[in-house]
Design a protein around this motif. Structure first.
Motif, PDB file in Angstrom:
ATOM      1  N   PHE A  40     111.671  99.511   3.426  1.00 49.38           N
ATOM      2  CA  PHE A  40     110.858  98.522   2.980  1.00 49.38           C
ATOM      3  C   PHE A  40     111.827  97.271   2.703  1.00 49.38           C
TER       4      PHE A  40
ATOM      5  N   HIS B  91     115.288  97.260   3.069  1.00 47.87           N
ATOM      6  CA  HIS B  91     116.027  98.643   2.238  1.00 47.87           C
ATOM      7  C   HIS B  91     115.440  99.744   2.968  1.00 47.87           C
TER       8      HIS B  91
ATOM      9  N   VAL C 239     114.819 103.584   2.957  1.00 44.30           N
ATOM     10  CA  VAL C 239     114.713 104.709   2.300  1.00 44.30           C
ATOM     11  C   VAL C 239     114.723 105.977   3.078  1.00 44.30           C
TER      12      VAL C 239
ATOM     13  N   ARG D  15     117.575 113.677  -5.673  1.00 37.89           N
ATOM     14  CA  ARG D  15     117.885 112.980  -6.761  1.00 37.89           C
ATOM     15  C   ARG D  15     116.351 112.285  -6.934  1.00 37.89           C
ATOM     16  N   SER D  16     116.142 111.608  -7.963  1.00 37.12           N
ATOM     17  CA  SER D  16     115.397 110.565  -8.377  1.00 37.12           C
ATOM     18  C   SER D  16     115.575 109.348  -7.448  1.00 37.12           C
ATOM     19  N   GLY D  17     114.544 108.985  -6.735  1.00 39.15           N
ATOM     20  CA  GLY D  17     114.892 107.795  -6.059  1.00 39.15           C
ATOM     21  C   GLY D  17     115.267 108.065  -4.560  1.00 39.15           C
ATOM     22  N   SER D  18     115.579 109.190  -4.237  1.00 41.52           N
ATOM     23  CA  SER D  18     116.071 109.542  -3.044  1.00 41.52           C
ATOM     24  C   SER D  18     115.107 109.459  -1.758  1.00 41.52           C
ATOM     25  N   GLY D  19     113.763 109.391  -2.206  1.00 43.38           N
ATOM     26  CA  GLY D  19     112.783 109.307  -0.885  1.00 43.38           C
ATOM     27  C   GLY D  19     111.735 110.293  -0.649  1.00 43.38           C
ATOM     28  N   LYS D  20     111.906 111.209  -1.684  1.00 36.85           N
ATOM     29  CA  LYS D  20     111.198 112.543  -1.502  1.00 36.85           C
ATOM     30  C   LYS D  20     109.563 111.829  -1.434  1.00 36.85           C
ATOM     31  N   THR D  21     109.144 111.176  -2.499  1.00 40.74           N
ATOM     32  CA  THR D  21     107.738 110.771  -2.379  1.00 40.74           C
ATOM     33  C   THR D  21     107.470 109.868  -1.292  1.00 40.74           C
ATOM     34  N   VAL D  22     108.349 109.228  -1.009  1.00 41.61           N
ATOM     35  CA  VAL D  22     108.014 108.193   0.412  1.00 41.61           C
ATOM     36  C   VAL D  22     107.787 109.494   1.645  1.00 41.61           C
TER      37      VAL D  22
ATOM     38  N   MET E  28     101.464 106.370   4.056  1.00 40.62           N
ATOM     39  CA  MET E  28     102.397 105.183   4.667  1.00 40.62           C
ATOM     40  C   MET E  28     102.723 105.593   6.002  1.00 40.62           C
TER      41      MET E  28
ATOM     42  N   GLU F 151     105.777 116.960  -6.869  1.00 43.39           N
ATOM     43  CA  GLU F 151     106.324 117.141  -8.188  1.00 43.39           C
ATOM     44  C   GLU F 151     105.056 117.905  -9.063  1.00 43.39           C
TER      45      GLU F 151
END
Ligand code: ATP
Ligand code: MG
Lengths: 248, 256
Positions: B11, B14, B16, B35-42, B51, B163
């Motif tokens: 992105f 950056h 991801v 971790r939170s923000g590690s890119g799981k959802t992406v 996406m 989640e």
């Protein structure tokens, strides 16, 4: 400028997605009926109330402004009718509806976007733009002309009421003669054509702003404000263009 | 079976996802942890097509997802189900209408049959008696159940969950986990779940992919996750009190 072109492009893409054959006609008609009720029928009362009051006020103001003995009294009825048929019931009414209906559409679709309901539809393979926006657009294009006709009747009725209350120079019989004087049916058609275009503008512009919300509840609020502002500007622009095309 | 190969997603400069490859197996609950923000959802959004990856391949039982034409894609979409983090129930429809929605859009059965199928799904997720309530009138756990019922209405081959038990109490979370695991084995689905819930990892981690800073750090199962020898994974795991206690108990048992 670049931003405006980008937005226009996005809008065109959304329209291409929206204006396609529904996957399931039965679902489309079900949605259509729902939308006509929610967006159209529920606006009826506000249209009627506003039209009666504005009709009354227009008649009263005109009568106050033409006190000259040289101008025949039926001019009041005649002018009131022309204002209502030509401009008030279509353009001004649709500006008011852009506020009510446009913000409703933008916030509904925007909320569905930020709570991932639109994503959920896309994952199922449903064309979400078509499913959500087309019934609103068709519903409004069918029902706003009905609202406009209601507005014409009740607006003129408001004028008639004024002629009864006001007394003085304005008599009901002169007013009634005035509203029938030189009646041009094309003006009604012209207003209805305008309102169909406005309906398309209100529904698709508002849907566009809702559909492209990114973020959360705050952005949904902003989108619904932008939707109303943009719809209103577009309505005024269309008013100028259509008047030029149809009347001159 | 779903395979991802060398997925990269950036992105605005950056990165991801940085070259992620993994295999998600059929009939198993495949977990993506990190971790939170590690890119799981992406990652999951790339897999289901919300996406588009910058590069890499995604294969659904050897069908190339990215180069698919529209009709084929629509056919595949009907084999996929996604459970969103916030349930994403349609809030203008009742629970029953929500579950019937995919059926109404795509099924060619009669409306009686469709309603029967919807009621069966609601029964399967143990949500009887709520069919005429609106999403705003039910609890978070019930919303998750209703959303699961909606995703399984068309008998998907692939189930994705972002989640699934966030915001639920531990007991309800456990029930949701068991429900997803149950339907996965029962219908031989390929299920991919994003989570950072350690209970889920130990409970239903048939196949676990650990991502850190956009890279796949480790892949394994719940039985060998405790002694992976991977530093990043251990840091992640033992940040959880539960894991530390389990590990301590194991060591004392070995010593004792
Ligand atoms: N649409 C987007 N545009 C730009 N950056 C994004 C976008 N979506 C996600 N990111 C970035 O990607 C990174 C990973 O986000 P992601 O949502 O995948 O994390 P996550 O592992 O799911 O975390 P969590 O456990 O908190 O849900 C974040 O740094 C986020 O800022
Ligand atoms: Mg996430």
């Amino acid at each position: 400028m670049k931003e405006a072109l980008y937005q226009l492009g996005e809008y065109m893409l959304l329209m291409r997605k929206t204006l396609s054959i529904p996957d399931r006609w039965s679902m489309f008609f079900r949605q259509l009926i729902k939308e006509i009720y929610k967006l159209g029928v529920d606006s009826l009362w506000i249209v009627v109330i506003i039209s009666i009051f504005i009709g009354t006020v227009i008649a009263v103001q005109i009568s106050l402004n033409i006190q000259s003995p040289l101008i025949p009294k039926f001019t009041i009825g005649y002018t009131t009718r022309e204002i209502i048929l030509l401009e008030f019931s279509s353009s001004i009414m649709c500006l008011i509806l852009a506020g009510k209906v446009g913000s409703n559409i933008a916030s509904e679709i925007g909320t569905m976007r930020v709570t991932e309901q639109i994503d959920a539809m896309e994952i199922m393979g449903v064309n979400s733009a078509n499913f959500l926006i087309l019934p609103k657009t068709v519903g409004l294009m069918l029902f706003i002309p009905v609202l406009v006709i209601f507005s014409m009747f009740t607006g003129i009725l408001g004028g008639v009421l004024a002629s009864y209350i006001m007394g003085g120079g304005m008599t009901p019989s002169a007013f009634e003669f005035g509203i029938q004087y030189y009646f041009n049916a094309f003006y009604v058609e012209y207003s209805i054509i305008k309102s169909v275009v406005y309906a398309y503008i209100i529904s698709t512009t508002s849907a566009y702003f809702g559909y492209n919300v990114k973020g959360g509840a705050l952005e949904v609020g902003k989108a619904s404000t932008s939707a109303v502002v943009m719809s209103s500007v577009m309505i005024l622009l269309a008013d100028v263009i259509l008047t030029h095309l149809l009347l001159t | 079976m779903v395979e991802v190969k060398h997925i990269v997603k950036t992105f605005e400069g950056h990165t991801v996802l940085n070259d992620i490859s993994a295999v998600f197996e059929e009939g198993k609950t495949n977990l993506i942890i990190g971790r939170s923000g590690s890119g799981k959802t992406v990652l999951i959004k790339n897999i289901i097509g919300l996406m588009r990856p910058d590069s890499g391949r995604i294969l659904y039982d050897d069908r190339d997802f990215i180069s698919m034409d529209k009709p084929e894609l629509n056919r595949l979409r009907r084999e996929m189900g996604m459970l969103f983090q916030g349930s994403a129930l349609f809030d203008s429809m009742t629970v029953l209408e929500n579950v019937m929605f995919p059926l109404n859009m795509f099924s060619h059965e009669s409306s009686k049959e469709r309603e029967k199928r919807a009621m069966f799904c609601l029964d399967r997720v143990n949500l009887p008696g709520a069919e005429h309530l609106f999403p705003s009138e039910i609890s978070g756990g019930m919303m998750k159940r209703a959303a699961i019922a909606r995703t399984i209405a068309l008998n998907p081959q692939y189930l994705f969950c972002d989640e699934p038990n966030s915001g639920l109490d531990p007991k309800t979370a456990l029930m949701i986990d068991d429900l997803i695991h149950g339907i996965t084995t029962e219908y031989k689905m390929t299920t991919v779940i994003n989570t950072h819930d350690m209970n889920s990892v130990l409970n239903i981690g048939d196949n676990i992919v650990f991502i850190q800073d956009g890279r796949k750090e480790w892949q394994g199962t719940k039985s060998n996750i405790m002694d992976s020898g991977n530093k990043a994974l251990n840091d992640f795991l033992y940040a959880s009190d539960l894991f530390r206690k389990v590990k301590e108990a194991e060591t004392t048992m070995e010593e004792g």
